[in-house]
Design an enzyme around this catalytic site. Sequence first.
Site, PDB file in Angstrom:
ATOM      1  CG  HIS A  13     -27.516  23.815 -42.229  1.00 51.44           C
ATOM      2  ND1 HIS A  13     -26.418  24.279 -42.913  1.00 51.44           N
ATOM      3  CD2 HIS A  13     -28.564  24.587 -42.630  1.00 51.44           C
ATOM      4  CE1 HIS A  13     -26.782  25.291 -43.679  1.00 51.44           C
ATOM      5  NE2 HIS A  13     -28.078  25.504 -43.534  1.00 51.44           N
ATOM      6  CG  HIS A  55     -28.738  26.133 -50.329  1.00 45.20           C
ATOM      7  ND1 HIS A  55     -28.022  27.083 -51.027  1.00 45.20           N
ATOM      8  CD2 HIS A  55     -29.008  26.675 -49.118  1.00 45.20           C
ATOM      9  CE1 HIS A  55     -27.847  28.146 -50.266  1.00 45.20           C
ATOM     10  NE2 HIS A  55     -28.426  27.926 -49.108  1.00 45.20           N
TER      11      HIS A  55
HETATM   12  O1  G3P Z   1     -32.603  27.719 -42.513  1.00 41.28           O
HETATM   13  C1  G3P Z   1     -31.389  28.146 -41.977  1.00 41.28           C
HETATM   14  C2  G3P Z   1     -30.326  28.260 -43.024  1.00 41.28           C
HETATM   15  O2  G3P Z   1     -30.332  27.111 -43.819  1.00 41.28           O
HETATM   16  C3  G3P Z   1     -30.494  29.485 -43.876  1.00 41.28           C
HETATM   17  O3  G3P Z   1     -29.467  29.693 -44.775  1.00 41.28           O
HETATM   18  O4  G3P Z   1     -28.425  29.578 -46.991  1.00 41.28           O
HETATM   19  O5  G3P Z   1     -28.108  27.714 -45.387  1.00 41.28           O
HETATM   20  O6  G3P Z   1     -30.305  28.047 -46.492  1.00 41.28           O
HETATM   21  P1  G3P Z   1     -29.055  28.705 -45.958  1.00 41.28           P
HETATM   22 MG    MG Z   2     -31.486  26.501 -45.511  1.00 35.83          MG
END
Ligand code: G3P
Ligand code: MG
Length: 256
Positions: A13, A55
Site C-alpha cells: 500500500h 493521497h
Molecule cells: O486502493 C486501496 C486503498 O488505498 C484505498 O484507500 O484511502 O488508502 O487510498 P486509500
Molecule cells: Mg489508495
Amino acid sequence: MTAPWPYPRWIAHRGAGKLAPENTLAAFRLGAQHGYRMFECDAKLSSDGVVFLMHDATLDRTTNGVAALGSSASPTGGDHPWSTLAQLDAGGWHSRAYAGEPLPTLENLARYCIANGFFLNIEIKPTPGHDEATGRAVGALSARLWQGQAVPPLFSSFKPDALAGARATAPHIPRALLLDTLWDGWAAVAQQLDCVAIVCNHALWDAALVTQVHAAGMRALSYTVNDDWAAQRLIDLGTDGIITDRVDLFSPAAGG
Ligand code: G3P
Ligand code: MG
C-alpha cells in the site's frame, strides 16, 4: 468466465505502508526490498495536467507545501502546476531519513516498475470535481507508458466517473471498483464499467459476497489488511488479492 489474473496476491500500500513516506519512490524501493512485486499508489492531476502521486487532496499532511508556498496559497495540491509541486519536500514529514524526498510523477513510478518487472495498481484519486478528467489523463498516460508491456497496470477508483474516463482513453487497461461500503447499485456499476475486480474494505467480504463477485467474473481484492488474522480470513474465503501496509509482517515470498 473469469479472465486470467496476472497479478500477485500481495500488494504494498502506497509503496511500503507507513515505513517510508507514502507514494514516494523511496517507499516503492523499500517495498521492493521487502520482497513485494506489486504496489498500490494514488494518482491525481496537477493544475497543468501532470499526473503525480499523492493521497490527500491537500498538501499539508504529506508535504511542506504550507510552509513553502505560504498560507495564502491554495492548500489543494491539484490547484498548483507541476513546476511548483516538484519543488516540495514529500519526505521530511515522515522522518529525517527521508527529508527532501520529492513527489513523484506517475511516469517516474511507471519507469521504475517497468524496468524491474513490477506490477502496479494505480488508484485514480481525483481532486474533488475532476473525476473524469483525471481518469482520462491517467488512462492516456498509462497506455503510452505501458505500450508493448506484457502486463498492464490495474486501475482502481472509488469514483465511477474516473473509471469511465480511464476506459475512454485506455479501454484495454483493466479496471477495478473500490468500495468502502456496499452502496446501492455497486454491482451494476462495476458491470457497466467492465470491471475485472472489486477492491473492498476487507471487513466487507464474506462468503456470499465472494461468491457473488466471482460469479460475475470478477476478482475479489481487499484493502488495507494489516493483521495476520484478517489476512488469513481473506485467504480462507478464497479472495484474490491483499493490499497491506505491513510489508514488514507479510512476506510475499512465503506464498499464501
Ligand atoms: O486502493 C486501496 C486503498 O488505498 C484505498 O484507500 O484511502 O488508502 O487510498 P486509500
Ligand atoms: Mg489508495
